[in-house]
Scaffold this motif. Structure first.
Motif, PDB file in Angstrom:
ATOM      1  N   UNK C  18      14.166  13.296  12.184  1.00  0.00           N
ATOM      2  CA  UNK C  18      13.950  14.592  12.482  1.00  0.00           C
ATOM      3  C   UNK C  18      13.043  14.952  10.560  1.00  0.00           C
ATOM      4  N   UNK C  19      13.020  14.244  10.350  1.00  0.00           N
ATOM      5  CA  UNK C  19      12.417  14.386   8.445  1.00  0.00           C
ATOM      6  C   UNK C  19      13.554  15.135   7.545  1.00  0.00           C
ATOM      7  N   UNK C  54      11.027   7.931   3.343  1.00  0.00           N
ATOM      8  CA  UNK C  54      10.462   9.157   4.268  1.00  0.00           C
ATOM      9  C   UNK C  54      10.722   8.006   5.239  1.00  0.00           C
ATOM     10  N   UNK C  55      10.894   9.132   6.315  1.00  0.00           N
ATOM     11  CA  UNK C  55      10.326   8.429   8.114  1.00  0.00           C
ATOM     12  C   UNK C  55       9.011   7.928   8.992  1.00  0.00           C
ATOM     13  N   UNK C  56       9.912   7.011   9.301  1.00  0.00           N
ATOM     14  CA  UNK C  56       8.307   6.289  10.092  1.00  0.00           C
ATOM     15  C   UNK C  56       8.095   6.690  11.292  1.00  0.00           C
ATOM     16  N   UNK C  57       7.507   6.102  12.328  1.00  0.00           N
ATOM     17  CA  UNK C  57       7.650   6.000  13.350  1.00  0.00           C
ATOM     18  C   UNK C  57       7.448   4.591  14.205  1.00  0.00           C
ATOM     19  N   UNK C  58       7.885   3.940  14.842  1.00  0.00           N
ATOM     20  CA  UNK C  58       7.397   3.199  15.414  1.00  0.00           C
ATOM     21  C   UNK C  58       7.533   2.396  16.805  1.00  0.00           C
ATOM     22  N   UNK C  59       6.414   1.888  18.019  1.00  0.00           N
ATOM     23  CA  UNK C  59       6.323   1.487  18.703  1.00  0.00           C
ATOM     24  C   UNK C  59       7.029  -0.330  19.683  1.00  0.00           C
ATOM     25  N   UNK C  69      11.155   4.001  18.022  1.00  0.00           N
ATOM     26  CA  UNK C  69      11.815   3.817  16.651  1.00  0.00           C
ATOM     27  C   UNK C  69      11.244   4.793  15.479  1.00  0.00           C
ATOM     28  N   UNK C  70      12.304   5.827  14.997  1.00  0.00           N
ATOM     29  CA  UNK C  70      12.176   6.326  13.737  1.00  0.00           C
ATOM     30  C   UNK C  70      13.020   5.349  13.100  1.00  0.00           C
ATOM     31  N   UNK C  71      12.177   5.229  11.333  1.00  0.00           N
ATOM     32  CA  UNK C  71      12.979   4.270  11.085  1.00  0.00           C
ATOM     33  C   UNK C  71      12.496   5.698   9.690  1.00  0.00           C
ATOM     34  N   UNK C  73      13.297   4.919   6.025  1.00  0.00           N
ATOM     35  CA  UNK C  73      13.188   4.234   4.358  1.00  0.00           C
ATOM     36  C   UNK C  73      12.710   4.637   2.819  1.00  0.00           C
TER      37      UNK C  73
END
Ligand SMILES: Nc1nc2c(c(=O)[nH]1)N[C@H]1C(S)=C(S)[C@@H](COP(=O)(O)OP(=O)(O)OC[C@H]3O[C@@H](n4cnc5c(=O)[nH]c(N)nc54)[C@H](O)[C@@H]3O)O[C@H]1N2
Ligand SMILES: Nc1nc2c(c(=O)[nH]1)N[C@H]1C(S)=C(S)[C@@H](COP(=O)(O)OP(=O)(O)OC[C@H]3O[C@@H](n4cnc5c(=O)[nH]c(N)nc54)[C@H](O)[C@@H]3O)O[C@H]1N2
Ligand code: SF4
Ligand code: SF4
Ligand code: SF4
Ligand code: SF4
Ligand code: SF4
Ligand SMILES: [Mo]
Lengths: 906, 294, 245
Positions: C18-19, C54-59, C69-71, C73
Motif C-alpha cells: 500500500x506504500x 520503497x515498496x516494490x512489486x515482483x511476480x 509479491x509486494x516487497x 525495502x
C-alpha cells in the motif's frame, strides 16, 4: 480526520504567526484506523502545499472558450451575488433547471437537503456510477450492504472470499482485519481477474473473466443446494425461502407471495401476512406460526385452489441448470475448482460453527440462549458492481451468503448502524412532475427506494422527471441517481435542458465520466440555431473544487474550496457514518490550519446561498438568516422542528448528556473535539447480532429513531419487489405500466430470482473483433485523479501502463514496455504495455485516473502524466446503440468494466 | 555502474602520472627531463585530484576523508595521494635515491589503494580480483612509459628508445592483464539473483515495479543506462587503443617525439574507454531491485 | 551477539503493497532530524526524490500460478555492514548500543562510496543537500521520552495497516521480532555476501483446506428434512428378486 474517514494527528508549526502543517500521522485513539494510515493520508502535507490549489473565486474571462482555463479572479461577494440572482430566477421559474451533482464527498446529508429545499429533483452524488449495484443488490436482498453499511466479520471468520475488490472505502480497517485474519490462520480466497494488492496475499487466487461472476455465483448456489450444504434452519426462519409464491401464470398475482387475507399485516407497508407450507401439519399457515416449520420444496395448492410453491423451490429450480460445467464455460474457472469452492464454503459454515453465549429474542418472541455463527465471510466491491449485470450478480452473492446462514452473525456478514433497513428502505422520491413546483421545496427526497411501480418518479407517459432519468422505467431502482448521464442528457436536452449545473468535488471532464473526449466536447458545445443560438448548450457551469482539475477548466464560475485540514465536516448518521459492527458511530473534522488564500468551505457556500435564497431550512420565517455558519447549522439544525435528530448524534441535549436524540447542544463541537472527534454508542451485546430479526435491537433502534418500523427484515431470496415491476411490464399490474418500448426490458431484467446475462455491451460487440476485457483498478497510493498534484505520490505513480498477459501481448506482437494502442468500438487510446503474469489472459487493465489532461493540476507541460500516462475512459461509452445509457437496466449503475477492446502495436 | 567522468579522469590521469614517475625514477633520469617529467607527473596527479573533487558532494569537507585510514581504502588513498604528490615535487627539486625510492613506494601504494577501492567490494564481482590492482598498475605504468618516451624523444633522445621498448613490453603485459580480466568477467555468474534478492525460491521471478517511476539515486548511480552498442563500442575502443594502436605508432617511430606523443594520446583515449568500461561492466547487485517500473 | 540489535522484520505474508510505510517514512523524516528529504522536479517530468523506504512489486511464476509479491525495502542495518568500513570520513557508523547504522550528515563528503558498498541499494544521496541518507530506524522517535511508550516505534511501523512491519531487538530471543524470525521462517536478503542483515523478511505462508469425502455425505443433510435425498427406488432389481433363503 483525514480526507475520507480515518483519524489523523496533524502536527502544526507556527511560523511568522501562520500555522503550517509539519507532519501527519494516524491517530492511535481513533476507533476506525487505530493509528494506521495510508500512503495518501501520510502525504497530506503535500496536498496542503500543492501548487495546484485554487485560492480565489474565478470567473471565466469574457470571450474565453470553456476548457481553455482562462479566468479572472472575482470577490466572494460577486460570486455569491451572481449565483444567488441566477438561482433565485431559476427557482421562481422551474427549479429543475438547476442541477447539483457531487462527487467523492461525505456530506450528502447537507447537499441533499439544499437541493431538496431548492426544489430540484436533479441532485445526486457519485454513487450511481460508483457502486450502486453493491448497495441496491444487497439492500434489496438482505437490508444492508458492504462498505460503510456493513462488512465481513474477520475477527471470527475462518474462510474469507473476496470478489472484485482492489482497495475499497474503508481500506485501512479492511487491511487491518485481513492481516489479522491471515495471522490467525484464516483462509483467504480472492476472485479477481487480476492479482494485486489484497489478492496478492490471498491463499488462493481464482482468476475470472470480467463480468461473469454472476455465473460463478449461480453455480455455487446450485452446488450448495444440490449438496444440501445450506443452513436450513436459517433459511427457513430468517429468509422468505419458505414463503409461498403464487404459481399461476394467468393470475395478476402470479409470482407474488401468497398472503393470508384475514391475517393482521402488522404494518401495511411491510405486511407480515405471508404463508408457509407447514411440513408438520401439511397445510398452509401464516409464516412464523409458532411450532410450524416451512417446507422449502414442493408444489402445493391453497384452500382456494391457488397453486403455490415455496420460494426456495423456485430458487432451486432456477439454479439447477447452472452446473459448474456451465459456469466454467463462461467464467474460465475449472468446474472442479467451482465445486471445491462450494464445498469448502458449505463445510466450513456447517462444521466450524461458532456459538456465542449471548441471549437474544427474535421478532416472533422466541428466546435464543446463544448467537450462532457460520464463519464464512465475503466481501465484494466494484468488480461485481461496475458491470451492467451487476445488480443480479450482487443479489446472487447476497443469496449465497444467506444460504450459508451468515447474515449479521459472528464470522459472517455484519451490519453497521443505521443498517439493517427495511426492504426496501422507506425513503421515497416524489412520484411525478407535480412534486417539482416553483419556489417550493421538493415534495419528497431527490433519491429514494422504490418498492413498486407507484414509487417511480415519472410523468403520465412514464417519462423521466429527473435529468439523469433516475427512477424512470429505464432504470427503475437507480437509488443513487445516474451522475454519469447528466452531462450527456443535458447536452441532448433529453428529457430537457438545464440552466445551471453545479458540480462539487467531481472531475466530470476527465476521470469520472465515460466517453471523456465527447463529454469535453459537449461541455463546450453551443446551440446552433433558434433563439438561443450561440449560447452554450449547458448555459452555466459552477464548479467547486480545491484544486485545478480538468473540470475546473470548463467552469463559468469556480468556487475555491478549503481542504480537509481547513474546514469543519461531519460524518453524519444521516449520511454515511463511521459506525462499526457493535454500534453507531459518527465523527467530525475540525480545522487545523486556516483556509489558504480566500478559500471557503463549500458547506459555508451552501448555507450562504440557502440564506440568500431564503430556503425554508436555512432562513427564519421572517426571511432572515437562520445560521451564522456551518458549525452553527450542524449544532442547531433538526430534521424536523423539535425532532431532536440532527447531523450529529453525540452529546445532544442542552447539557450534552443525551445521545442519538436530544435538543441541540451549543457545546457539541467542543465535546467532539475533546473526544478525538468521535462519538460512539456501544450497543448491548444482545443487540449486536441477528439485527434483521432481533426484537431488542429493533425496539432500541425505534426508540433511538434510527428506524421508523420495528418489523423483522426477512432475507429476500425471492424478490417480490422485482416481480411487481415485471408484472407491470407484462401488463398484469393494476397500477403504473412502462411505456411499450421499455416493457420487454423491464420484464427481462426484473426477474424475482437471480439470473446471469452477459453484460449489455456484449450484446452490441463483435467479440471476434474486440476479444479482450479492459478494466481499471485503484492504486492504493492514489486517490482517483487528484493526487497527481502531490509531489510524493506522483513519484510512485507518475504514469501508467496497460498490464497485459505476456501470451496475449505476444500474440499481438506487442513487446514489454512498448507503445501500443487499445481500441474499443467507441474509441482508442495510445499507451505503453507492461507484461504481467498476474492477469487473466482475456483481460487487460491499468491503474485508474493516472493520466492527465495537459494544463491541469499545475504540472509542467512535460509531466509524465501527460506524455506517458493515459486514462481508459475515452474507450468506454456512456451510451449503447439505441440510446440507452451503458448502465445496469435495474439500477442505472455505470458499466465501467464492460468494455471490450483489441490491442495492437503503436 | 554508471561511470562518473570525475573518477574515470582521476584514475587514468593519476595512473599516467604515477607511471611517468616510476619510469623516470627507474631510468634514474635527471636534468631537464626529470624536472619536466616531475612537473608533468604533478600536473597529471593534480588534474586527477581536481577531477576527483567533482565527485564529492562536499569538496570543502574533503579533509575529513583522511580519518578512517584503518578501514577505508578510500581514506588511505586520500592520505597516500598528497604524500606521493609531495614526494614527486621533492624528487623533482632534489633528486636522490632515497627520496626517489620513497616516492616509488608511495606510488605503488597509491596504485594498490586505488585498485583496492574497487577490488575490496565483495559483491562487485567484476572488480573483486587481484587483476584490478594489476591492471590499474600496469596500465598506469604503460601510459606513463609512453609519456616518458615522448618526453624523452623531445628532451633526451637517448632515453626515448629504451622508454619506448619498455612501454611496449609493459603495455603488452597490461594488455594481457586487461584481456585476462575481460575474459574472467565474461565468465562470471552473478552470485545474487532475484531469488536471493527477495528470498523467494523460484526460477521465474520478474520485477514489475520498483516503487519510484521517475528514477532515483539507485537508477542513476548504478547503471549506465546506455544501449548495449555503446558498451560494445567502448570495449572495442579499449581493445584497439590501449595497446595495439599506440604500439604501432611506437614501433613506427620509436624516437619520434610527435609519433610518441600521438601514441600517448591514443593510449590515454584508450584508457578513458578502458576505465569507462571498467565501471560500466560492473554489475551491482542492487540493480536486481531496479529493473522495471509500473 | 549480546548487545542490542534493533531491526525491522517485514512480513511478506500480509504486506499488500500500500506504500503507507513509504510516505509515512518520508513524512516523518522530512520533518525530523534527517530532513528535509528533497525532491527533484516535483511537478515536472520524471519526478524523483529521497526516500528511505520503497515498496516494490515482483511476480513469481506463470499464470495462473502467479504470486504477486509486494516487497518493502529500506536499510537492513546489517550486523556486518560493508557500507561502514569503506566510509573515508567516519560519517557512516554503526552504533554499538543498538546496532543502528547511521550517517552523520555533518561529516559526510558525499563521495557515495558507501552506497557502492551496499549490495541492497539502501542508501540514497540527497541530491540537493549532497549528503548520503538512509533509513535511521527512526532513531529520533524510538527513544523520544516525550512520546507515549506505544509510539516509540518507527513511523513506518506505526503506519502499516497490516502490521507487516515488526520492530524490535533481534538479539533478545524473547522479542516479538526474534520470535517471528524463529517461528515463521524469517530470512535475510542476499545471504551470499555475509552482511548479516539485521532486518529479516517473513515468507508467504498458505492456509489450505483439505476436504474429506465423508464431509459431503452427512446424516444431517437438510435435504432430508424436505424429503429430497434420493430415496431407494423400489422398481430396481434387488436381492429379494433373485434369492430365497
Ligand atoms: N487508494 C484509493 N482508495 C480508494 C479510491 C481511490 O481512488 N484510491 N477510490 C474509492 C472509491 S470512489 C471507490 S468506489 C472504492 C472502490 O474500491 P474497489 O471496488 O476496490 O475498486 P476498484 O479499483 O474498482 O476494484 C475493482 C476490482 O475488481 C476487479 N474486477 C474488475 N472486474 C471484475 C469482475 O468482473 N469480477 C471480479 N471478480 N473482479 C473484477 C479489479 O481487478 C479490481 O481488483 O475505492 C475507494 N478507495
Ligand atoms: N475508467 C474508470 N473510471 C472511473 C472509475 C473506474 O473504476 N474506472 N471509477 C469511478 C468511480 S467509482 C468514482 S467514485 C469516480 C471518482 O471520480 P471523481 O469523483 O471525479 O473523483 P476525483 O478524481 O477524486 O475528483 C474529485 C475532485 O474533487 C476535488 N477535491 C479534492 N478534495 C477536495 C475538497 O476538499 N473540496 C473540493 N471541493 N474538491 C476537492 C479534486 O480536486 C477533484 O477534482 O471515478 C469513476 N471513474
Ligand atoms: S484511507 Fe488514507 S486518505 Fe483516506 S482517510 Fe484513511 S488515511 Fe486518509
Ligand atoms: S543495508 Fe546497506 S546501507 Fe544498510 S547497513 Fe546493510 S550495507 Fe549498510
Ligand atoms: S558518502 Fe558520506 S557516508 Fe558515504 S562513504 Fe562518503 S562520506 Fe561516508
Ligand atoms: S524505520 Fe524510520 S527511517 Fe527507517 S524506513 Fe521506517 S520510517 Fe523510514
Ligand atoms: S505499509 Fe505495510 S502493508 Fe503497506 S506496503 Fe508498507 S509494509 Fe506493506
Ligand atoms: Mo467510487
Amino acid at each position: 480526520m483525514c480526507a475520507c474517514r480515518c483519524g489523523i494527528r496533524v502536527h502544526v508549526d507556527e511560523q511568522d504567526g501562520r500555522s503550517a502543517v509539519r507532519y501527519i500521522e494516524g491517530n492511535p485513539q481513533h476507533p476506525l484506523n487505530k493509528g494506521v494510515i495510508c500512503a495518501k493520508g501520510a502525504s497530506g502535507i503535500m496536498k496542503q502545499n500543492s501548487p495546484a490549489r485554487l485560492t480565489r473565486p474565478l470567473r471565466r474571462k469574457a470571450g474565453a472558450e470553456r476548457g481553455a482555463g482562462e479566468f479572472e479572479p472575482i470577490s466572494w461577494e460577486e460570486a455569491y451575488a451572481t449565483l444567488a440572482a441566477r438561482l433565485a430566477a431559476i427557482r421562481r421559474m422551474d427549479p429543475k433547471k438547476f442541477a447539483l451533482f457531487t462527487g467523492r464527498d461525505q456530506m450528502q446529508a447537507l447537499t441533499g437537503l439544499f437541493a431538496r429545499q431548492f426544489g430540484t429533483p436533479n441532485y445526486a452524488a457519485h454513487g450511481g456510477f460508483c457502486s450502486v449495484n453493491m448497495a441496491a443488490g444487497m439492500i434489496y436482498t438482505i437490508g444492508g450492504s458492504f462498505w460503510e453499511f456493513g462488512g465481513p466479520d474477520l475477527e471470527r471468520a475462518r474462510l474469507f472470499v473476496m470478489f472484485g475488490t482492489a482497495e475499497d472505502h474503508h481500506s485501512n480497517p479492511l487491511k487491518v482485519a485481513i492481516a489479522k485474519f491471515k495471522r490467525d490462520g484464516g483462509r483467504f480466497i480472492s476472485v479477481n481477474p487480476v492479482r494485486t494488492g489484497y489478492s496478492a496475499i490471498a491463499d488462493e487466487w481464482v482468476p475470472i473473466r470480467p463480468g461473469t461472476d454472476g455465473a460463478l455465483l449461480l453455480a455455487l448456489v446450485r452446488e450448495m443446494i444440490e449438496q444440501g450444504l445450506y443452513d436450513r434452519d436459517f433459511v427457513a426462519r430468517y429468509s422468505n425461502g419458505g414463503q409461498l409464491v403464487i404459481a399461476d401464470p394467468a393470475s395478476p398475482r402470479h409470482g407474488l407471495l401468497a398472503t393470508d387475507e384475514g391475517a393482521d399485516p402488522v404494518n401495511p407497508l411491510y405486511p407480515q401476512d405471508k404463508l408457509w407450507w407447514d411440513r408438520h401439519s401439511g397445510r398452509a399457515v401464516l409464516s412464523h406460526t409458532p411450532g410450524a416449520d416451512p417446507s422449502l420444496f414442493g408444489d402445493y395448492r391453497l384452500a382456494d385452489g391457488t397453486r403455490v410453491r415455496p420460494a426456495f423451490q423456485l430458487l432451486a429450480d432456477r439454479v439447477r441448470p447452472h452446473t459448474p460445467e456451465w459456469a466454467e464455460a463462461i467464467t474460465g474457472i475449472p468446474a472442479a475448482t467451482i465445486r471445491r469452492l462450494a464445498h469448502e464454503m458449505g463445510v466450513t459454515a456447517r462444521d466450524e460453527k461458532i456459538e456465542l453465549p449471548i441471549a437474544w429474542t427474535d421478532c416472533w418472541g422466541t428466546e435464543h440462549q446463544t448467537v450462532t455463527g457460520n464463519p464464512v465471510a465475503f466481501h465484494a466491491m466494484r468488480g461485481l458492481a461496475a458491470h451492467s449485470n451487476g445488480f443480479h450478480t450482487v443479489r446472487t452473492l447476497a443469496i449465497l451468503m444467506s444460504l450459508l446462514g451468515t447474515i449479521d452473525r459472528p464470522g459472517g456478514f455484519r451490519h453497521k448502524a443505521p443498517f439493517p433497513r427495511a426492504i426496501p428502505p422507506s425513503a421515497k422520491t416524489p412520484t411525478g412532475p407535480e412534486g417539482v413546483q416553483p419556489d417550493t421545496p421538493l415534495a419528497g427526497l431527490a433519491l429514494g427506494w422504490p418498492g413498486s411501480p407507484e414509487d417511480l418518479f415519472v410523468d403520465a407517459e412514464g417519462g423521466p422527471v429527473r435529468i439523469d432519468k433516475g427512477f424512470s422505467w429505464e432504470y427503475p431502482l437507480s437509488v443513487h441517481g445516474l451522475m454519469h448521464n447528466v452531462i450527456t442528457n443535458a447536452w441532448r436536452g433529453d428529457p430537457y435542458r438545464l440552466d445551471t449545473l453545479m458540480i462539487f468535488m467531481a472531475n466530470m471532464a476527465w476521470n469520472s465520466t465515460m466517453n471523456t473526449g465527447e463529454v469535453r466536447r459537449m461541455l463546450n458545445d453551443r446551440v446552433e440555431e433558434g433563439e438561443q443560438r450561440g449560447e452554450y448548450r449547458i448555459p452555466f457551469i459552477v464548479v467547486c473544487d480545491a484544486f485545478q482539475s480538468e473540470m475546473t477548466a470548463f467552469a463559468d464560475l469556480v468556487l475555491p474550496d478549503t481542504t480537509y485540514l481547513e474546514r469543519h465536516d461531519v460524518m453524519s448518521i444521516l449520511d454515511r457514518p463511521i459506525s462499526e459492527f457493535d454500534g453507531p458511530m459518527d465523527s467530525v473534522r475540525v480545522p487545523v490550519v486556516p483556509p489558504s488564500g480566500e478559500c471557503r468551505p463549500f458547506q459555508e457556500v451552501l448555507i450562504e446561498l440557502g440564506s440568500r435564497l431564503k430556503l425554508p431550512a436555512f432562513a427564519n420565517p421572517d426571511g432572515s438568516r437562520k445560521y451564522r455558519d456551518y458549525p452553527d447549522f450542524i449544532v442547531r439544525h433538526e430534521t424536523e422542528p423539535g425532532s431532536g435528530i440532527g447531523f450529529l448524534a453525540g452529546w445532544r441535549g442542552a447539557d450534552g448528556a443525551k445521545s442519538l436524540r436530544g435538543e441541540p447542544n451549543p457545546e457539541q463541537w467542543q465535546r467532539y473535539a475533546e473526544n478525538n472527534c468521535v462519538f460512539k454508542h456501544e450497543l448491548d451485546p444482545s443487540y449486536c447480532y441477528m439485527r434483521n430479526w432481533n426484537r431488542g435491537y429493533m425496539e432500541w433502534a425505534q426508540r433511538a429513531r434510527l428506524r421508523r418500523w420495528g418489523d423483522p427484515i426477512l432475507v429476500h431470496l425471492y424478490s417480490e419487489v422485482l416481480q411487481r415491476f415485471r408484472l407491470a411490464a407484462q401488463g398484469k399490474w393494476p397500477g403504473r405500466r412502462p411505456p411499450p418500448a421499455l416493457a420487454g426490458r423491464v420484464a427481462t431484467y426484473f426477474d424475482p430470482l437471480p439470473f446471469y446475462y452477459a453484460p449489455l455491451e456484449d450484446q452490441f460487440t463483435d467479440k471476434a473483433k474486440y476479444p479482450l476485457a479492459a478494466i481499471t483498478q485503484r492504486p492504493m497510493a492514489m486517490y482517483h485523479s487528484w493526487d497527481s498534484q502531490n509531489a510524493w505520490l506522483r513519484q510512485i505513480h507518475t504514469h501508467n501502463y496497460l498490464f497485459v498477459n505476456p501470451r496475449t501481448a505476444a500474440a499481438s506482437g506487442i513487446g514489454d514496455g512498448a507503445w501500443m494502442k487499445v481500441e474499443s468500438q467507441w474509441g482508442s487510446v495510445r499507451c505503453m504495455s507492461r507484461y504481467s503474469e498476474a492477469v487473466e489472459p482475456g483481460t487487460v487493465w491499468t491503474w485508474n485516473a493516472i493520466g492527465k489532461s495537459p494544463g491541469a493540476w499545475a504540472l509542467a507541460p512535460d509531466a509524465n502524466e501527460f506524455t506517458r500516462g493515459f486514462i481508459l475512459n475515452p474507450v468506454i461509452s456512456d451510451t449503447l446503440p439505441g440510446g440507452t445509457s451503458n448502465s445496469d437496466p435495474v439500477t442505472g449503475q455505470a458499466g465501467w468494466y464492460d468494455v471490450k477492446v483489441r490491442i495492437s502495436p503503436a | 555502474m554508471n561511470p562518473a567522468w570525475s573518477v574515470v579522469l582521476f584514475t587514468t590521469l593519476a595512473g599516467a602520472g604515477q607511471g611517468l614517475y616510476l619510469a623516470l625514477f627507474a631510468a634514474q633520469a635527471g636534468g631537464r627531463l626529470l624536472q619536466a617529467g616531475m612537473a608533468i607527473a604533478l600536473a597529471l596527479l593534480g588534474a586527477g585530484l581536481l577531477a576527483s573533487f567533482f565527485h564529492l558532494g562536499h569538496p570543502e569537507r574533503a579533509w575529513r576523508a583522511a580519518a578512517m585510514w584503518r578501514t577505508s581504502w578510500l581514506s588511505r588513498e586520500v592520505i597516500v595521494l598528497p604524500a606521493f604528490m609531495a614526494l614527486v615535487l621533492a624528487y623533482g627539486l632534489m633528486p636522490g635515491m632515497a627520496l626517489g625510492a620513497l616516492g616509488a613506494v608511495a606510488c605503488v601504494a597509491l596504485f594498490v589503494c586505488t585498485g583496492m577501492i574497487y577490488a575490496c567490494l565483495p559483491f562487485l564481482q567484476e572488480w573483486r580480483t587481484p587483476l584490478t590492482i594489476v591492471n590499474f598498475t600496469l596500465l598506469g605504468c604503460a601510459s606513463g612509459l609512453t609519456a616518458a618516451a615522448a618526453l624523452a624523444a623531445w628532451l633526451e633522445p637517448a632515453l626515448a628508445r629504451p622508454f619506448a621498448q619498455a612501454a611496449l613490453v609493459v603495455g603488452a603485459l597490461a594488455y594481457l592483464g586487461r584481456i585476462a580480466s575481460l575474459a574472467r568477467n565474461a565468465r562470471l555468474r552473478p552470485k545474487s539473483t532475484l531469488a536471493t534478492a527477495i528470498g523467494v525460491k523460484h526460477p521465474r521471478i520478474r520485477q514489475i515495479a520498483q516503487g519510484a517511476m521517475g528514477g532515483s539515486f539507485n537508477t542513476r548511480e548504478f547503471f549506465h543506462g546506455r544501449p548495449r552498442e555503446v558498451v560494445r563500442a567502448a570495449r572495442w575502443t579499449l581493445l584497439a587503443l590501449v595497446f595495439p594502436a599506440p604500439a604501432a605508432l611506437v614501433l613506427a617511430g620509436p624516437g619520434s617525439a610527435p609519433l610518441l606523443a600521438a601514441a600517448f594520446l591514443l593510449q590515454y583515449a584508450g584508457l578513458l574507454a578502458e576505465r569507462w568500461y571498467f565501471f560500466a561492466e560492473a554489475k551491482h547487485p542492487q540493480n536486481l531491485y531496479y529493473q522495471s517500473i509500473a | 551477539m549480546t548487545t542490542k540489535q534493533l531491526a525491522l522484520v517485514i512480513d511478506l505474508n500480509v504486506c499488500v503493497g500500500c506504500h503507507a510505510c513509504v510516505t509515512s517514512c518520508k513524512g516523518w523524516n522530512n520533518a525530523g532530524e534527517a530532513g528535509p528529504l528533497t525532491d527533484q522536479n516535483p511537478y515536472g517530468a520524471d519526478p524523483s526524490g529521497t526516500f528511505f523506504n520503497r515498496v516494490q512489486t515482483f511476480e513469481v511464476g506463470e499464470f495462473p500460478k502467479t504470486e504477486t509479491v509486494h516487497f518493502p525495502k529500506s536499510c537492513l542495518h546489517c550486523e556486518d555492514p560493508p557500507c561502514v568500513p569503506v566510509c573515508p570520513t567516519g560519517a557512516s557508523y554503526k552504533r554499538a548500543e543498538d546496532g543502528i547504522v547511521l550517517v552523520d550528515y555533518d561529516k559526510c563528503i558525499g563521495c557515495k562510496y558507501c552506497s557502492w558498498a551496499c549490495p541492497y541499494g539502501a542508501r540514497e544521496i540527497d541530491e540537493s543537500q549532497k549528503v548520503m541518507k538512509k533509513c535511521t530506524l527512526c532513531v529520533d522517535r524510538i527513544y523520544d521520552q516525550k512520546l507515549p511508550e506505544a509510539e516509540r516505534k518507527p513511523a513506518c511501523v506505526l503506519a502499516c495497516p497490516t502490521s507487516a512491519r515488526l520492530f524490535g531487538d533481534i538479539h533478545d530471543p524473547e522479542s516479538e521480532a526474534s520470535r517471528a524470525i524463529r517461528e515463521q521462517g524469517g530470512y535475510a536478503l542476499m545471504p551470499e555476501w555475509g552482511t548479516q542483515p539485521a532486518n529479516h523478511y517473513l515468507p508467504r505462508r498458505k492456509t489450505e483446506k483439505h476436504l474429506h469425502a465423508d464431509e459431503l455425505v452427512r446424516h444431517d443433510n437438510p435435504l432430508k428434512v424436505d424429503g429430497k435425498l434420493p430415496r431407494p427406488d423400489a422398481g430396481e432389481p434387488a436381492l429379494d428378486d433373485v434369492t430365497s433363503w
